[in-house]
Design a protein around this motif. Structure first.
Motif, PDB file in Angstrom:
ATOM      1  N   UNK A  14       0.832  -1.197   0.000  1.00 30.15           N
ATOM      2  CA  UNK A  14       0.000   0.000   0.000  1.00 30.15           C
ATOM      3  C   UNK A  14       0.866   1.246   0.000  1.00 30.15           C
ATOM      4  N   UNK A  15       0.280   2.416   0.168  1.00 26.49           N
ATOM      5  CA  UNK A  15       1.048   3.658   0.128  1.00 26.49           C
ATOM      6  C   UNK A  15       2.186   3.677   1.146  1.00 26.49           C
ATOM      7  N   UNK A  16       3.346   4.221   0.715  1.00 24.55           N
ATOM      8  CA  UNK A  16       4.529   4.291   1.560  1.00 24.55           C
ATOM      9  C   UNK A  16       5.151   5.678   1.453  1.00 24.55           C
ATOM     10  N   UNK A  17       5.868   6.078   2.484  1.00 24.31           N
ATOM     11  CA  UNK A  17       6.637   7.314   2.408  1.00 24.31           C
ATOM     12  C   UNK A  17       7.966   7.034   1.716  1.00 24.31           C
ATOM     13  N   UNK A  18       8.658   8.107   1.338  1.00 25.35           N
ATOM     14  CA  UNK A  18       9.981   7.940   0.748  1.00 25.35           C
ATOM     15  C   UNK A  18      10.920   7.268   1.747  1.00 25.35           C
ATOM     16  N   UNK A  19      10.760   7.594   3.018  1.00 28.81           N
ATOM     17  CA  UNK A  19      11.585   6.971   4.043  1.00 28.81           C
ATOM     18  C   UNK A  19      11.339   5.469   4.143  1.00 28.81           C
ATOM     19  N   UNK A  20      10.075   5.095   4.050  1.00 29.75           N
ATOM     20  CA  UNK A  20       9.758   3.668   4.093  1.00 29.75           C
ATOM     21  C   UNK A  20      10.274   2.944   2.853  1.00 29.75           C
ATOM     22  N   UNK A  21      10.203   3.592   1.702  1.00 31.51           N
ATOM     23  CA  UNK A  21      10.771   3.002   0.489  1.00 31.51           C
ATOM     24  C   UNK A  21      12.274   2.808   0.634  1.00 31.51           C
ATOM     25  N   UNK A  22      12.931   3.778   1.249  1.00 31.20           N
ATOM     26  CA  UNK A  22      14.372   3.655   1.495  1.00 31.20           C
ATOM     27  C   UNK A  22      14.654   2.450   2.389  1.00 31.20           C
ATOM     28  N   UNK A  23      13.831   2.274   3.422  1.00 28.14           N
ATOM     29  CA  UNK A  23      14.030   1.169   4.355  1.00 28.14           C
ATOM     30  C   UNK A  23      13.800  -0.181   3.666  1.00 28.14           C
TER      31      UNK A  23
END
Length: 399
Positions: free
Chosen positions: A24-33
């Motif tokens: 589902x939707x993610x922040x850029x920080x979560x994508x980095x993680x």
């Protein structure tokens, strides 16, 4: 040889899109993680995908500190639209969805036995066009068709099969000619297995066999996570399986005398009559499914109901004859009873089949009831359409 920068970027883009589709939707920080990429690489990735119209800002993460990392990015659902078809001898059901699989419209049309090929094809194609229009969709990207019969592994087309209407075989080509969409075709039982593995009873299994109990009998074989079709596309045609208890043997042109004659809908209806089981018919399903559902309800309400118990016990013995052969050859460890009749039998029928298979085979085998019922084919077709569209939209460029 290491990937070129452009190919590496495309691979990272696809990874991010898959994560957004799964999580589902993610922040850029979560994508980095999740991806392990650097912050600048994620920022470039987000910019590329947004410019391509594949993702967009869908909200904020609720973090106290506002900034780029607090924006939630999600796949743009209307980037592509899909259609899934469940083709039966008596008609067609179609649904239209967005790229994430959210259903926008669904409709069915009956097609009588006596309908000529041309008018039958026209009815089915018109249904797809009308349903897309009702969903507000101007163009379909991918259409997946689930139908009975063999799929030619070389061409991906439905093969000419005796006993099936000619319009089944003509439908995919007609859709391709009339609509600017990619058209995929798959055997209905295989699609049911895909749906039960993704969303149903086999989510924890990489190896299993799905037994489809509906108007006819079929099987889908999944080994080590891969659907097996066989050299001619005929894996799972167990309606032709010779079994004891029938009046003859099947032939190359018909499964009368095979497993179908013992556990198909007509045979189950005859069996129910011998035990005095009656039930009101339900639309859009074999009458045998209503009979099995009635017997299960009676057994659950009164375990001492000898007629209902006897009917289910005999039906389980019939199903186990074919199932035990599958177990002896493939040792799948798990059988899923699917289709309208498998769904109607539920855990009550599954437990009886497991007991009888266990008596005939030394190979431990769990028998589960499918959870998606007759809707498994349509769900599987939607998953196939979604996977096909996403593979094309998210694919890295050729080197």
């Amino acid at each position: 040889m290491p990937a070129s920068p452009s190919t590496a970027r495309a691979i990272n883009d696809r990874l991010a899109l898959r994560l957004l589709q799964q999580e589902g939707p993610l922040t850029a920080g979560q994508l980095k993680q999740f991806t392990g990429l650097s912050r600048p690489s994620v920022a470039d990735l987000v910019e590329r995908l947004a410019a391509a119209g594949l993702i967009g800002v869908v909200g904020e993460s609720g973090e106290q500190r506002r900034g780029p990392n607090a924006r939630l990015y999600g796949i743009v659902a209307d980037r592509a639209h899909l259609a899934a078809l469940d083709v039966r001898t008596e008609g067609v059901t179609v649904l239209v969805s967005d790229l994430l699989g959210s259903v926008l419209a669904e409709a069915s049309v009956p097609i009588g036995d006596g309908t000529d090929t041309g008018p039958a094809v026209e009815q089915a194609v018109t249904l797809v066009e009308r349903t897309a229009k009702e969903a507000g969709v101007e163009r379909l990207h991918t259409i997946a068709v689930g139908a009975p019969g063999l799929i030619d592994p070389a061409t991906g087309e439905l093969r000419d099969s005796s006993g099936l209407p000619e319009w089944h075989r003509r439908l995919a080509a007609a859709l391709q000619e009339r609509l600017p969409a990619r058209v995929l075709v798959e055997n209905e039982t295989n699609l049911a297995a895909l749906a039960e593995q993704r969303d149903g009873a086999a989510q924890d299994r990489d190896t299993f066999v799905l037994l489809w109990l509906g108007h006819g009998i079929g099987a889908a074989v999944v080994l080590d996570g891969v659907l097996r079709r066989g050299a001619s596309g005929g894996t799972g045609e167990i309606g032709f399986l010779p079994v004891p208890g029938t009046s003859g043997l099947p032939s190359a042109t018909g499964c009368d005398g095979g497993f179908h004659s013992l556990a198909g809908a007509a045979a189950i209806t005859e069996l129910a009559a011998r035990y005095g089981i009656v039930a009101p018919a339900e639309p859009h399903e074999p009458y045998a499914a209503a009979l099995v559902r009635e017997a299960v309800a009676r057994v659950v309400a009164d375990a001492g109901d000898s007629s209902a118990s006897g009917f289910l016990d005999t039906l389980a013995e019939h199903v186990a004859l074919g199932a035990a052969s599958v177990v002896a050859v493939l040792d799948p460890g798990c059988l899923v009873l699917a289709g309208e009749i498998g769904g109607a039998g539920g855990e009550v029928l599954a437990a009886r089949v497991q007991d009888r298979v266990g008596r005939m085979s030394p190979l431990p085998t769990e028998v589960r009831a499918g959870t998606l019922g007759g809707g498994a084919v349509l769900r599987g077709a939607l998953l196939m359409a979604r996977d096909g569209a996403q593979d094309e939209l998210f694919a890295p460029p050729e080197r």
